[in-house]
Design a protein around this motif. Structure first.
Motif, PDB file in Angstrom:
ATOM      1  N   TYR A  53       0.856  -1.181   0.000  1.00  0.00           N
ATOM      2  CA  TYR A  53       0.000   0.000   0.000  1.00  0.00           C
ATOM      3  C   TYR A  53       0.890   1.228   0.000  1.00  0.00           C
ATOM      4  CZ  TYR A  53      -3.647  -3.242   1.558  1.00  0.00           C
ATOM      5  OH  TYR A  53      -4.514  -4.281   1.650  1.00  0.00           O
ATOM      6  N   PHE A  54       0.724   2.093  -0.982  1.00  0.00           N
ATOM      7  CA  PHE A  54       1.425   3.368  -0.938  1.00  0.00           C
ATOM      8  C   PHE A  54       0.726   4.234   0.099  1.00  0.00           C
ATOM      9  CE2 PHE A  54       2.429   2.744  -5.702  1.00  0.00           C
ATOM     10  CZ  PHE A  54       3.484   1.919  -5.399  1.00  0.00           C
ATOM     11  N   ILE A  55       1.501   4.808   1.013  1.00  0.00           N
ATOM     12  CA  ILE A  55       0.908   5.572   2.116  1.00  0.00           C
ATOM     13  C   ILE A  55       1.002   7.073   1.894  1.00  0.00           C
ATOM     14  CG2 ILE A  55       1.349   3.695   3.746  1.00  0.00           C
ATOM     15  CD1 ILE A  55       3.672   5.405   4.879  1.00  0.00           C
ATOM     16  N   GLY A  56       1.534   7.478   0.759  1.00  0.00           N
ATOM     17  CA  GLY A  56       1.642   8.896   0.448  1.00  0.00           C
ATOM     18  C   GLY A  56       2.589   9.104  -0.713  1.00  0.00           C
ATOM     19  N   ARG A  57       2.995  10.357  -0.907  1.00  0.00           N
ATOM     20  CA  ARG A  57       3.906  10.730  -1.990  1.00  0.00           C
ATOM     21  C   ARG A  57       4.994  11.649  -1.454  1.00  0.00           C
ATOM     22  NH1 ARG A  57       2.976   8.081  -7.048  1.00  0.00           N
ATOM     23  NH2 ARG A  57       0.974   7.101  -6.658  1.00  0.00           N
ATOM     24  N   LEU A  58       6.143  11.599  -2.122  1.00  0.00           N
ATOM     25  CA  LEU A  58       7.259  12.471  -1.764  1.00  0.00           C
ATOM     26  C   LEU A  58       7.326  13.605  -2.776  1.00  0.00           C
ATOM     27  CD1 LEU A  58       9.841   9.684  -0.908  1.00  0.00           C
ATOM     28  CD2 LEU A  58       8.393  10.988   0.671  1.00  0.00           C
ATOM     29  N   ARG A  59       7.345  14.819  -2.273  1.00  0.00           N
ATOM     30  CA  ARG A  59       7.394  16.007  -3.130  1.00  0.00           C
ATOM     31  C   ARG A  59       8.796  16.594  -3.069  1.00  0.00           C
ATOM     32  NH1 ARG A  59       3.502  14.735  -6.333  1.00  0.00           N
ATOM     33  NH2 ARG A  59       1.581  14.278  -5.206  1.00  0.00           N
ATOM     34  N   THR A  60       9.461  16.573  -4.219  1.00  0.00           N
ATOM     35  CA  THR A  60      10.835  17.068  -4.316  1.00  0.00           C
ATOM     36  C   THR A  60      10.926  18.024  -5.495  1.00  0.00           C
ATOM     37  OG1 THR A  60      11.730  15.417  -5.858  1.00  0.00           O
ATOM     38  CG2 THR A  60      11.585  14.774  -3.519  1.00  0.00           C
ATOM     39  N   PRO A  61      12.019  18.785  -5.596  1.00  0.00           N
ATOM     40  CA  PRO A  61      12.160  19.692  -6.745  1.00  0.00           C
ATOM     41  C   PRO A  61      12.659  19.011  -8.016  1.00  0.00           C
ATOM     42  CG  PRO A  61      13.943  20.043  -5.179  1.00  0.00           C
ATOM     43  CD  PRO A  61      13.041  19.001  -4.575  1.00  0.00           C
ATOM     44  N   TRP A  62      12.903  17.686  -7.972  1.00  0.00           N
ATOM     45  CA  TRP A  62      13.548  17.005  -9.100  1.00  0.00           C
ATOM     46  C   TRP A  62      12.530  16.252  -9.942  1.00  0.00           C
ATOM     47  CZ3 TRP A  62      15.509  15.799  -4.014  1.00  0.00           C
ATOM     48  CH2 TRP A  62      16.458  16.735  -3.597  1.00  0.00           C
ATOM     49  N   THR A  63      12.536  16.532 -11.246  1.00  0.00           N
ATOM     50  CA  THR A  63      11.589  15.892 -12.155  1.00  0.00           C
ATOM     51  C   THR A  63      12.273  14.994 -13.188  1.00  0.00           C
ATOM     52  OG1 THR A  63      11.647  17.843 -13.589  1.00  0.00           O
ATOM     53  CG2 THR A  63       9.896  17.751 -11.919  1.00  0.00           C
ATOM     54  N   ASP A  64      13.593  14.979 -13.221  1.00  0.00           N
ATOM     55  CA  ASP A  64      14.313  14.079 -14.120  1.00  0.00           C
ATOM     56  C   ASP A  64      15.556  13.569 -13.409  1.00  0.00           C
ATOM     57  OD1 ASP A  64      16.843  15.720 -15.129  1.00  0.00           O
ATOM     58  OD2 ASP A  64      15.122  17.086 -15.089  1.00  0.00           O
ATOM     59  N   ARG A  65      16.035  12.413 -13.838  1.00  0.00           N
ATOM     60  CA  ARG A  65      17.124  11.763 -13.121  1.00  0.00           C
ATOM     61  C   ARG A  65      18.434  12.530 -13.214  1.00  0.00           C
ATOM     62  NH1 ARG A  65      16.562   7.320 -17.296  1.00  0.00           N
ATOM     63  NH2 ARG A  65      18.104   7.836 -18.878  1.00  0.00           N
ATOM     64  N   ALA A  66      18.608  13.343 -14.267  1.00  0.00           N
ATOM     65  CA  ALA A  66      19.858  14.095 -14.410  1.00  0.00           C
ATOM     66  C   ALA A  66      20.030  15.115 -13.292  1.00  0.00           C
ATOM     67  CB  ALA A  66      19.901  14.782 -15.768  1.00  0.00           C
ATOM     68  N   SER A  67      18.929  15.699 -12.819  1.00  0.00           N
ATOM     69  CA  SER A  67      19.024  16.720 -11.773  1.00  0.00           C
ATOM     70  C   SER A  67      18.911  16.143 -10.367  1.00  0.00           C
ATOM     71  CB  SER A  67      17.929  17.775 -11.974  1.00  0.00           C
ATOM     72  OG  SER A  67      16.648  17.180 -11.911  1.00  0.00           O
ATOM     73  N   CYS A  68      18.496  14.894 -10.250  1.00  0.00           N
ATOM     74  CA  CYS A  68      18.286  14.271  -8.944  1.00  0.00           C
ATOM     75  C   CYS A  68      19.622  13.905  -8.298  1.00  0.00           C
ATOM     76  CB  CYS A  68      17.441  13.014  -9.132  1.00  0.00           C
ATOM     77  SG  CYS A  68      16.739  12.367  -7.619  1.00  0.00           S
ATOM     78  N   PRO A  69      19.815  14.210  -7.010  1.00  0.00           N
ATOM     79  CA  PRO A  69      21.073  13.818  -6.359  1.00  0.00           C
ATOM     80  C   PRO A  69      21.244  12.309  -6.315  1.00  0.00           C
ATOM     81  CG  PRO A  69      19.511  14.703  -4.747  1.00  0.00           C
ATOM     82  CD  PRO A  69      18.889  14.876  -6.089  1.00  0.00           C
TER      83      PRO A  69
END
Length: 197
Positions: A53-69
């Motif tokens: 069961y997904f219990i929620g969502r994570l909101r981050t500023p990253w929308t593509d893998r290149a910018s994601c840490p």
């Protein structure tokens, strides 16, 4: 099991492939992202062994893998945990807690890679020797710093995932049991020593 010697793009993360779903049983393969030379894949099982069961969502500023840490320690961005409102009572007792474990489902990562060639390391290693999100069950975890709580929203620092990533669980981080300063990863130590020489 198959080895693909075609050069491709990053195996981990990435934009949501067409037809991908939010269900844990969705089998996303590396072929949709490209497979690097030396990487090994395997066919996914026809059906899952368990449900989540997904219990929620994570909101981050990253929308593509290149910018994601690459890991949560690379960023000081304040991100938001959006818990399902019905689950707010489960947060009782977290007041005064400084750090949490967040477990989440990397729904846009391939699931069929057995050997991966991370760009920064340049040689193949088994999936279970890496922290890559590309794995049979793309469960990721981060130890995050809790900086605020309001209703069903937690403000945290230390995430490394794309915006909208499904949340699986929240656990308190206990320094007394979760911290192992003596822990080593053999290949990583060897790599570090080779740079020193």
């Amino acid at each position: 099991m198959r080895t693909n010697m075609e050069h491709g793009s990053d195996a981990a993360g990435g934009n949501r492939p067409e037809g991908a779903t939010d269900t844990p049983s969705a089998g996303i393969g590396a072929s949709e992202f490209g497979v690097r030379p030396g990487e090994i894949t395997r066919a996914l099982p026809e059906r899952p062994d368990a449900g989540l069961y997904f219990i929620g969502r994570l909101r981050t500023p990253w929308t593509d893998r290149a910018s994601c840490p690459k890991n949560g320690r690379e960023s000081e961005e304040v991100c938001t945990v959006e818990l399902d409102p019905d689950l707010v009572p489960a947060l009782d007792g977290l007041e005064g807690t400084t750090h949490l474990w967040l477990l989440y489902w990397m729904d846009r990562a391939p699931r069929d890679l057995l050997v991966q060639v991370p760009r920064q390391y340049g040689r193949g290693r088994g999936t279970f020797a890496l922290r890559s999100p590309a794995r049979p069950n793309p469960i990721a975890m981060s130890a995050v710093r809790l900086v605020g709580m309001e209703g069903n929203r937690l403000s945290v620092i230390g995430l490394d995932c794309l915006d909208g990533t499904p949340l699986l669980d929240i656990k308190p981080y206990f320094a007394s049991t979760d911290c192992h300063p003596e822990a080593v990863v053999g290949w990583h130590c060897e790599r570090r020593e080779s740079f020193v020489k």
